[in-house]
Design an enzyme around this catalytic site. Structure first.
Site, PDB file in Angstrom:
ATOM      1  N   ASP A   1       0.645  -1.415   0.221  1.00 53.74           N
ATOM      2  CA  ASP A   1      -0.178  -0.049  -0.026  1.00 53.74           C
ATOM      3  C   ASP A   1       0.941   1.426  -0.016  1.00 53.74           C
ATOM      4  OD1 ASP A   1      -2.043  -1.859   0.296  1.00 53.74           O
ATOM      5  OD2 ASP A   1      -3.121  -0.936   1.885  1.00 53.74           O
TER       6      ASP A   1
ATOM      7  N   ASP B   1     -11.405  35.322 -36.123  1.00 53.12           N
ATOM      8  CA  ASP B   1     -10.926  33.809 -36.463  1.00 53.12           C
ATOM      9  C   ASP B   1     -11.446  32.774 -35.792  1.00 53.12           C
ATOM     10  OD1 ASP B   1      -8.971  36.329 -35.997  1.00 53.12           O
ATOM     11  OD2 ASP B   1      -7.401  34.804 -36.338  1.00 53.12           O
TER      12      ASP B   1
ATOM     13  N   GLY C   1      -5.534  20.867 -35.970  1.00 61.55           N
ATOM     14  CA  GLY C   1      -6.467  20.266 -36.808  1.00 61.55           C
ATOM     15  C   GLY C   1      -6.603  20.760 -38.090  1.00 61.55           C
ATOM     16  N   LEU C   2      -6.945  22.313 -38.016  1.00 59.63           N
ATOM     17  CA  LEU C   2      -7.113  23.121 -39.196  1.00 59.63           C
ATOM     18  C   LEU C   2      -5.851  23.135 -39.971  1.00 59.63           C
ATOM     19  CD1 LEU C   2      -9.442  24.613 -40.191  1.00 59.63           C
ATOM     20  CD2 LEU C   2      -8.251  26.875 -39.294  1.00 59.63           C
TER      21      LEU C   2
END
Lengths: 530, 436
Positions: A36, A289, A424-425
């Site tokens: 533990d 944007d 991603g863009l």
């Protein structure tokens, strides 16, 4: 019996360790077998603490069980008190010790120690880490303050006016292994100071026993993390008449509401509303944007506090569409369900990450806000992701200042959530320009070479179109994509391609089309817009 | 010897082979046997390890693994709940249900290990009976085995000893078609295992098998034609069971470092009657190359003081390597458990008066660390950063069970693991004065 492959929360005694390790001058005697002790690494490795948590484990073994384990416990207690000389001793047990019923708390109380003993009963077979933290904090406060409860019943949160001083508050709930607590405290302290409010006690993080005893002297309690502090705040309200604020200041709107609530509770005049400008999130979100953020489908999962706060920010401050909301924390199930209902959703309350994974796959979001586990899930599914909640990972303890609360917290949140989408863009643009002659084969954006999460979270543009064939092998009943249909699909930006594919197939099945070509694609598009 | 050592139990102080063997008891800071699942499940991809325990067990394994799960893992925990504690009969039934769900979900699993934990041992859940019943129920499809990885009975690497012991009864008995075989026992990195097999082939020992095998369902045969070479020092129970099956246990130091690995391979060669000249021909160039590769690290490590805290049972062979091949000064060699018989060859190679301490009182041991101010401490993950914060360099002992460190060719990699913290120490301009 519950089959668990991975768990969002540890056992309740780890919650107790979080309270003990957050504070100064406390020692925790934990009746527990060897093994533990792994819990130490949560603090020394994940949180990079340079001190061991103040815990003595009795580390009993099988051969001790035949003998007098009570004597063993007492031996460890005396030794720990002598060695560490704490201002208060927490005594409790882990799952195994609970079964042998030595009652270490009673043993310690009967030893005539010259130190306050707080006995903890944390049912290991029904409760979890956050509950353990809340219960420990509550038992500690109750143990230290109970006697004084009656003296303070006439608490007046506006006493500061009569006494001609600034109002004072306590910040309750921040702890080790909590999400960004270290920085949230600084941010909230700053925010309150700007409002002419002094912070008296911050607890448990950094507090001493003497600090806890000073809690009733403040005008108001601020419940920063309900998972840890709500039971303490309620008890202080019931027994000391101390009111507490309930708004968690994560996001611009919530921070405004928080200031309003605190000022109202302290009966301070409300300020003219100019605070929206204090975070850049408001302007960045309004700027042109950010138009591309409109209606981004986002799935949210985490602890209750952060998940609920994230849902509000996503919907009201960034213009996303929340398509899933859930928490692993059963204690927070009720408010999470309520928040989900408002969004027209059914909350996912689960401790099973595989269930969360299938819910995410089903919802097909464009962004996942979750824990480190959802980050991995999102990576597998090729969806951008940002981490908003514990369980803690070493990456969630950044060297730089990065709160979640207050104005700066909102700035941090804007960057953290929006950057994965921008990446991603960028990948999409690369996809668009990949046929230009300047574009050498195999070129990737700088992101493509990053070792960190940025790289892993970027969708591989080619992958999903290839998946179509695999899919058909698996499910014969699906309509078949013609090669012309596939070509048309491949021209669709990858970050919506999955959704378009799904919708088109759904439409084709409904319309009884066997083959999908570019016309079916446009039909489906019109169908779903209508 | 530092004054603090007088706290150690004198009654149990024994001098053996020049080392000073001491025992200590008190609060320990070691992993339990469940932790070994972290490497065992990777070794046998067709096996699943189901811990029957508590949320603590589940949390321990995921924390010790130190990584998030990237897919569905091949280990899990059947977490006991209040109602399971109320009646054992129901608990057995519940376990059957969980196993059924699991096997339906994971049809590729051939061997299922039910792993006992502290709570399952304390409530006396009869996992062997459940395993038998389940094996019968899934006849031919899944073999269900059990062992204990509980912290009240095992530390860290002893979990592997338990898992391998559970496999021994399933190993087919040798028959007349079987040839003499060398059985390497103990999990090795696949690449290291391949390399060692190649080397044994060069020595003319071509029939080499491993336990655990890469496929849990392809267990090597066992009997009097098998000579067992232990690759890991923590497998005393497995060795005993293999011996009971008629196999011969080849006595040797463990294959850590050039010297240990050479003696290990020579012992195998001797057991297979390989002639001295072939042994020299194969090993000598490897040794020369290995020693040369060690040189830069030896330069870094020589004369430096090392303190090994107990955790993996690799401490004694490592200490032997660090002293004899890297020139390090041994301050204290801790071990969670000492099997004198298994360690005899190793203990003989340690210098006079080496302080070997079995068991632990973690507070007193850390006091001794601070008193002795070593250059390097080998310790568990929970203790490393607090020592680093006092400007004492550390090496995680868990790294040593994950890294390919066995064999002559790996000796310099092993030395590099210890040299790196010291080298890093030299590289950094600034040191912290206080943190937190």
């Amino acid at each position: 019996m519950e089959l668990t492959l991975w768990t969002y929360e540890g056992p309740p005694h780890v919650g107790a360790m979080r309270i003990a390790a957050s504070m100064e001058g406390i020692h925790y005697l934990l009746h527990a077998p060897q093994g533990d002790t792994y819990a130490d690494l949560l603090f020394t490795m994940i949180e990079r603490r340079g001190q061991r948590p103040p815990v003595t484990y009795t580390t009993f073994q099988a051969r001790d069980l035949g003998g007098d384990t009570a004597e063993l416990v007492k031996g460890h207690i005396s030794e720990a008190v002598e060695r560490f000389n704490p201002d208060a001793l927490l005594v409790g047990e882990s799952c195994t010790a609970e079964l042998i019923q030595d009652q270490p708390g009673s043993l310690a109380s009967g030893m005539g120690l010259n130190v306050p003993v707080i006995s903890l009963e944390l049912p290991a077979y029904s409760k979890k880490e956050n509950w353990g933290a809340a219960e420990t904090f509550y038992q500690l406060i109750r143990g230290l303050l109970q006697e004084k409860a009656n003296d303070h019943s006439g608490h007046n949160p506006t006493a500061w006016k009569e006494q001609g001083r600034k109002p004072t508050v306590n910040l309750l709930g921040p702890s080790l292994l909590g999400f960004r607590c270290r920085d949230d405290i600084l941010e909230i302290r700053k925010l309150l100071n700007e409002n002419g409010i002094d912070v008296n006690v911050v607890a448990p993080l950094g507090a001493t026993i003497a600090d806890l005893k000073r809690i009733p002297k403040s005008d108001l309690n601020i419940c920063l993390y309900p998972e840890v502090a709500e039971s303490v705040c309620s008890w202080l309200e019931r027994n000391f008449g101390m009111p507490f604020s309930k708004t968690v200041p994560i996001g611009v709107g919530a921070t405004e509401d928080f200031i309003k609530e605190v000022r109202e509770l302290l009966e301070m005049p409300q300020q003219k509303n100019e605070s929206t400008d204090k975070s850049k999130l408001t302007w960045y979100s309004q700027s042109v944007d950010s138009n591309y953020l409109t209606g981004k489908r986002v799935f949210i999962f985490g602890d209750g506090t952060h998940a609920i706060a994230a849902a509000r920010i996503a919907q009201k401050e960034l213009g996303f569409e929340v398509v899933g909301l859930g928490t692993y924390s059963r204690e927070m199930a009720r408010p999470t369900r309520a928040a989900a209902e408002k969004l027209g959703l059914k909350a996912l309350i689960s401790n099973d990450y595989l269930e969360v994974e299938s819910a995410i796959a089903e919802a097909a979001p464009e962004l996942v806000l979750g824990t480190q586990m959802e980050r991995h899930i999102a990576k597998r599914l090729g969806i951008p992701c940002a981490v908003i909640s514990t369980p803690m990972h070493v990456q969630d303890v950044p060297a730089r200042y990065s709160p979640q609360m207050g104005w700066e917290g909102a700035n941090v949140i804007f960057d953290t959530w929006v950057h994965p989408l921008m990446m991603g863009l960028e990948e999409h643009l690369i996809g668009m320009f990949r046929h230009d002659f300047e574009f050498t084969d195999g070129h990737q954006s700088h992101l493509g070479h990053l070792g960190g999460q940025a790289h892993q979270e970027v969708v591989q543009p080619e992958k999903q179109s290839q998946d179509i064939d695999d899919l058909h092998d698996a499910e014969q009943s699906l309509p078949i994509w013609t090669s012309e249909g596939k070509e048309a699909l491949a021209k669709i930006p990858f970050f919506v391609r999955g959704k378009v594919r799904r919708n088109t197939e759904k439409y084709a099945r409904q319309a009884g089309c066997r083959n999908i070509d570019s016309e079916t694609l446009y039909d489906a598009k019109a169908h779903f817009k209508a | 010897m530092s004054p603090n050592v007088t706290n150690l139990n004198k009654d149990q102080k024994i001098n053996m082979s020049g080392t000073t063997l001491l025992k200590e008891s008190g609060p320990r800071e070691v992993f339990c046997g469940l932790t070994s699942i972290v490497w065992l499940h990777r070794r046998m991809p067709d096996a699943f390890f189901l811990v029957v325990g508590s949320r603590t067990c589940a949390h321990l394994i995921q924390s010790a693994a130190g990584v998030m799960i990237f897919a569905e893992p091949r280990f899990g925990t059947a977490i006991l709940e209040e109602k399971d504690l109320a009646g054992l009969a129901d608990a057995h039934e519940e376990l059957n249900r969980v196993v059924k769900d699991l096997l339906n979900r994971r049809p590729e699993i051939r061997t299922l290990f039910l792993v006992g934990s502290c709570p399952s041992e304390v409530i006396k859940l009869d996992l062997s009976r459940v395993a038998q019943q389940l094996t019968h129920a899934y006849k031919g499809r899944v073999q269900v085995l059990n062992y204990s990885g509980s912290g009240i009975e095992t530390t860290f690497t002893q979990g592997e000893d338990g898992a391998l012991s559970a496999l021994v009864p399933l190993m087919p008995e040798e028959n007349s078609n079987n040839q003499e075989q060398l059985l390497i026992v103990g999990t090795l990195a696949n690449a290291v295992e391949d390399r060692l097999k190649t080397l044994f082939q060069r020595l003319g020992i071509s029939n080499v098998a491993s336990l655990p095998p890469r496929k849990s369902s392809e267990l090597p045969s066992i009997g009097p034609k098998t000579k067992v070479l232990l690759a890991q020092p923590y497998l005393s129970n497995t060795a005993r069971l293999l011996k009971d099956k008629g196999a011969e246990i080849v006595e040797a130091p463990f294959p850590l470092g050039v010297e240990g690995s050479e003696l290990w391979m020579r012992a195998a060669g001797k057991a297979f009657n390989i002639n001295e000249s072939l042994l020299n021909k194969v090993l000598d160039p490897l040794i020369a190359r290995g020693v040369k590769a060690l040189e830069p690290y030896k330069e870094k490590l020589s004369g430096k003081k090392v303190f090994l805290l107990p955790e993996s049972q690799l401490e004694i062979p490592l200490a032997r390597f660090l002293h004899r091949e890297c020139g390090m000064q041994l301050i204290e060699v801790g071990t969670p458990y000492l099997n004198r018989e298994m360690m005899e060859c190793e203990l003989k190679l340690l210098p006079e008066n080496t302080r070997v301490v079995e068991g632990q009182h973690v507070e007193k041991q850390l006091d001794r660390v601070k008193e002795e101010n070593p250059d390097l401490v080998v310790c568990g993950m929970g203790l490393a950063n607090p020592l680093e914060a006092e400007n004492i360099s550390t090496k995680w002992s868990i790294e040593l069970v994950f890294s390919p460190i066995h064999g002559i060719d790996q000796a310099s990699d092993l030395a590099e693991l210890f040299a790196r913290p010291l080298q890093r120490n030299e590289l950094l301009d600034n040191k912290i004065s206080s943190i937190n």
